[in-house]
Design a protein around this motif. Structure first.
Motif, short mmCIF file in Angstrom:
data_model
loop_
_atom_site.label_atom_id
_atom_site.label_comp_id
_atom_site.label_asym_id
_atom_site.label_seq_id
_atom_site.Cartn_x
_atom_site.Cartn_y
_atom_site.Cartn_z
N GLY A 94 0.79 -1.22 0.00
CA GLY A 94 0.00 0.00 0.00
C GLY A 94 0.83 1.28 0.00
N LYS A 95 2.15 1.16 -0.13
CA LYS A 95 3.01 2.34 -0.10
C LYS A 95 3.56 2.65 -1.49
CE LYS A 95 4.52 1.22 4.61
NZ LYS A 95 5.65 0.75 5.44
N ASP A 96 3.81 3.94 -1.75
CA ASP A 96 4.40 4.31 -3.03
C ASP A 96 5.90 4.02 -3.00
OD1 ASP A 96 5.97 6.78 -2.16
OD2 ASP A 96 3.93 7.33 -1.53
N GLU A 97 6.52 4.04 -4.18
CA GLU A 97 7.92 3.64 -4.30
C GLU A 97 8.85 4.55 -3.50
OE1 GLU A 97 11.28 3.22 -7.80
OE2 GLU A 97 9.25 2.45 -8.18
N GLU A 98 8.57 5.83 -3.50
CA GLU A 98 9.43 6.77 -2.78
C GLU A 98 9.46 6.45 -1.29
OE1 GLU A 98 9.93 11.61 -2.05
OE2 GLU A 98 8.42 10.84 -3.45
N THR A 99 8.28 6.18 -0.74
CA THR A 99 8.20 5.84 0.69
C THR A 99 8.94 4.54 0.98
OG1 THR A 99 6.06 6.94 0.89
CG2 THR A 99 6.63 5.35 2.60
N LEU A 100 8.72 3.54 0.11
CA LEU A 100 9.39 2.25 0.31
C LEU A 100 10.91 2.41 0.26
CD1 LEU A 100 7.32 -0.43 -1.64
CD2 LEU A 100 7.70 -0.29 0.81
N ARG A 101 11.38 3.17 -0.73
CA ARG A 101 12.83 3.37 -0.86
C ARG A 101 13.41 4.03 0.39
NH1 ARG A 101 15.82 3.13 -5.45
NH2 ARG A 101 14.79 2.37 -7.33
N ALA A 102 12.72 5.02 0.91
CA ALA A 102 13.21 5.72 2.09
C ALA A 102 13.26 4.78 3.29
CB ALA A 102 12.32 6.93 2.40
N GLU A 103 12.24 3.95 3.45
CA GLU A 103 12.19 3.03 4.59
C GLU A 103 13.28 1.97 4.49
OE1 GLU A 103 8.27 1.48 4.83
OE2 GLU A 103 7.40 3.33 5.62
N TYR A 104 13.46 1.42 3.30
CA TYR A 104 14.46 0.35 3.16
C TYR A 104 15.88 0.91 3.16
CZ TYR A 104 11.06 -3.33 2.52
OH TYR A 104 10.05 -4.25 2.74
N ARG A 105 16.04 2.17 2.81
CA ARG A 105 17.36 2.77 2.93
C ARG A 105 17.74 2.93 4.41
NH1 ARG A 105 20.49 5.05 -0.72
NH2 ARG A 105 18.80 5.10 -2.25
N LYS A 106 16.74 3.26 5.25
CA LYS A 106 17.01 3.33 6.69
C LYS A 106 17.39 1.97 7.23
CE LYS A 106 14.06 7.31 7.81
NZ LYS A 106 12.86 7.77 8.57
N ILE A 107 16.73 0.92 6.72
CA ILE A 107 17.06 -0.43 7.15
C ILE A 107 18.49 -0.77 6.74
CG2 ILE A 107 16.56 -2.89 6.75
CD1 ILE A 107 13.59 -2.10 6.52
N ALA A 108 18.86 -0.39 5.51
CA ALA A 108 20.22 -0.65 5.03
C ALA A 108 21.24 0.08 5.90
CB ALA A 108 20.35 -0.21 3.57
N GLU A 109 20.94 1.33 6.24
CA GLU A 109 21.87 2.11 7.07
C GLU A 109 22.01 1.50 8.46
OE1 GLU A 109 22.16 6.63 8.87
OE2 GLU A 109 21.26 6.32 6.88
N ARG A 110 20.90 1.04 9.02
CA ARG A 110 20.94 0.39 10.34
C ARG A 110 21.80 -0.87 10.28
NH1 ARG A 110 17.65 -1.33 15.08
NH2 ARG A 110 17.77 -3.58 15.16
N ARG A 111 21.62 -1.67 9.24
CA ARG A 111 22.39 -2.91 9.11
C ARG A 111 23.89 -2.63 9.02
NH1 ARG A 111 19.13 -6.76 4.79
NH2 ARG A 111 17.21 -7.04 6.02
N ILE A 112 24.25 -1.63 8.21
CA ILE A 112 25.67 -1.30 8.05
C ILE A 112 26.23 -0.78 9.37
CG2 ILE A 112 27.31 0.21 6.89
CD1 ILE A 112 26.29 -2.07 5.17
N ARG A 113 25.48 0.08 10.04
CA ARG A 113 25.98 0.66 11.29
C ARG A 113 26.17 -0.45 12.35
NH1 ARG A 113 22.93 4.69 11.52
NH2 ARG A 113 24.43 6.34 11.04
N LEU A 114 25.20 -1.34 12.46
CA LEU A 114 25.33 -2.43 13.42
C LEU A 114 26.46 -3.38 13.03
CD1 LEU A 114 21.66 -3.45 14.36
CD2 LEU A 114 23.44 -2.61 15.90
N GLY A 115 26.58 -3.64 11.73
CA GLY A 115 27.65 -4.51 11.27
C GLY A 115 29.02 -3.95 11.58
N LEU A 116 29.20 -2.64 11.36
CA LEU A 116 30.48 -2.00 11.67
C LEU A 116 30.75 -2.02 13.17
CD1 LEU A 116 30.35 1.10 9.27
CD2 LEU A 116 31.80 -0.92 9.05
N LEU A 117 29.70 -1.79 13.96
CA LEU A 117 29.87 -1.78 15.41
C LEU A 117 30.26 -3.16 15.92
CD1 LEU A 117 29.75 -0.39 18.12
CD2 LEU A 117 27.26 -0.69 18.13
N LEU A 118 29.57 -4.20 15.44
CA LEU A 118 29.90 -5.57 15.87
C LEU A 118 31.31 -5.94 15.44
CD1 LEU A 118 26.56 -7.43 15.05
CD2 LEU A 118 27.42 -6.79 17.29
N SER A 119 31.68 -5.53 14.23
CA SER A 119 33.03 -5.82 13.75
C SER A 119 34.08 -5.14 14.61
CB SER A 119 33.17 -5.36 12.29
OG SER A 119 34.47 -5.60 11.81
N GLU A 120 33.81 -3.89 14.99
CA GLU A 120 34.77 -3.15 15.81
C GLU A 120 34.86 -3.72 17.22
OE1 GLU A 120 37.66 -0.14 16.42
OE2 GLU A 120 36.78 -1.11 14.65
#
Length: 447
Positions: free
Chosen positions: A343-369
């Motif tokens: 039920g969401k438009d593409e722009e909204t979906l992209r913004a939400e999944y980009r936040k998910i991607a950023e969270r994953r990278i940040r957590l991955g870097l933190l766990l690695s460190e």
């Protein structure tokens, strides 16, 4: 080598590197001289080929090798000398066309790994819900196991087939053309005919409506069942098309579950029914323990994410988002998006999944460190066990699986990464405050 920093914005860095022509020529001439000592050419004694001849024949190739080597060496020296930790492979570009006798000038662009502050693990508090299987759950698992190992017995009474029965039948399938009274049945289609086929009445695995159409049939009876192949059916020639199956029931059978006694346990390789119950209880407990682990890990990572406040490399986020969005696009085309996303438009979906991607990278870097700082490593024995586990999924191909991992470092890293992550989680849980609570299995599963 001369290095000039061109820009420094956030985590991005850009450098200009100049390698003097004299250094390039010295390296190239040394390489050509070594080549000439071993060169054999008609008209010249071994090792006596004039340098001018060697240079004319191999100069271009050797120069290319030298340039590539100098770029790699200069990049490595730059990173080591300045203590730089690139997030991804640095991007290298020559500054203009290289000409013989000139300095080698090239630019290096990169994103650096951020400075990652260590969180205060003692300030993290997580709940660890635990559940134990009840006697009723063990009995249910035992009944299910007995049912799955049930044997088919002939139905001796004269009765119609019921849901759960098995009808041994012959059938012929034909495609239907047209609709209503004008519908016509064609010739049998390939793969639509079978003999002595056992079919579970109301069971799954056939075309929707096929097994349900056998309910009430009697031995010796022939009936016609109309169905429609699913749109996503494997054969494009049949997908979405209506068909009629002419089915003849030849025998009626029912499943008779074996009693869950010592003999049944021995048929499964266990000493007694009590041992079988213990095994089932332990198996259910392992499932609950895995759910507990997931709950604890999720809570821990959520709290880490709240405490993690540092910039992340855009290139890593873009790469992660690209993978996530690729799967979203596949699900969208296949109609597999959940109702909320659909039920969401593409722009909204992209913004939400980009936040998910950023969270994953940040957590991955933190766990690695955290792992790097505390010298958490994955041992060779742990990797070997992971390879054995993976190889066990391919019986008869174990050797090829081991060879694949030995030849593909990235595949081996894909085995190492989850082991490393779990060890880092264990390390953090040792320092965090963990509150053990007892919950019901239903509460554990509902979370």
């Amino acid at each position: 080598m001369q290095v000039t920093e061109l820009s420094a914005e956030g985590l991005k860095r850009s450098f200009s590197v100049v390698v003097p022509a004299a250094e390039l020529e010295a390296t190239r001439d040394k390489r050509l001289a070594a080549l000439g000592r071993d060169l054999r050419m008609p008209g010249f004694r071994p090792g006596k080929v004039p340098m001018s001849v060697v240079k004319k024949r191999y100069g271009t190739a050797v120069t290319g090798e030298v340039l590539e080597e100098q770029v790699q060496n200069a990049t490595r020296e730059l990173l080591t000398g300045r203590g730089l930790r690139p997030a991804l492979q640095p991007k290298v570009e020559l500054a203009g066309e290289f000409a013989d006798g000139q300095d080698l000038t090239f630019n290096i662009e990169m994103e650096l790994l951020p400075e990652i502050p260590m969180p205060d693990f003692s300030g993290i508090e997580v709940e660890r819900p635990r559940a134990e299987p009840s006697d009723e759950e063990v009995q249910k698992a035992l009944d299910g196991l007995a049912s799955r190992n049930a044997k088919l017995e002939d139905v001796t009474e004269d009765r119609p087939a019921e849901k759960g029965d098995t009808v041994v039948s012959d059938f012929v399938g034909r495609l239907v053309e047209g609709e209503g009274e004008e519908a016509t049945v064609g010739e049998p289609f390939p793969g639509g005919t079978a003999q002595d086929m056992p079919i579970d009445v109301g069971g799954e695995g056939f075309i929707p409506g096929f097994t349900e159409g056998l309910e009430g049939i009697r031995v010796g009876e022939t009936r016609k069942v109309r169905v429609s192949f699913p749109e996503a059916y494997g054969s494009s020639e049949l997908a979405g098309k209506p068909a009629e199956f002419e089915i003849t029931a030849k025998a009626l059978k029912k499943r008779a579950a074996a009693p869950a006694d010592d003999e049944f346990a021995k048929s499964l390789g266990l000493e007694s029914a009590e041992k079988l119950r213990d095994e089932l209880r332990a198996s259910i407990q392992r499932e609950y323990d895995q759910l507990t682990r997931l709950r604890v890990k999720r809570s821990l990572l959520d709290q880490l994410a709240e405490r993690a406040d540092f910039p992340v490399p855009e290139g890593m986020v873009e790469a992660e988002f690209g993978q996530i969005w690729g799967r979203v696009e596949e699900d969208r085309k296949a109609g597999r998006l959940d109702a909320e996303d659909a039920g969401k438009d593409e722009e909204t979906l992209r913004a939400e999944y980009r936040k998910i991607a950023e969270r994953r990278i940040r957590l991955g870097l933190l766990l690695s460190e955290i792992g790097r700082t505390n010298n958490i490593q994955v041992g060779q024995d742990e990797l070997a066990q992971a390879m054995r586990t993976e190889a066990s999924r391919y019986p008869g191909q174990e050797k090829q699986v081991f060879e694949f991992f030995q030849k593909n470092p990235q595949a081996l890293e894909n085995l190492r990464a989850p082991i490393f992550e779990e060890k880092v989680v264990d390390f953090m849980l040792e320092l965090a405050k963990v509150n053990d609570t007892t919950v019901s299995p239903s509460d554990l599963q509902a979370a």
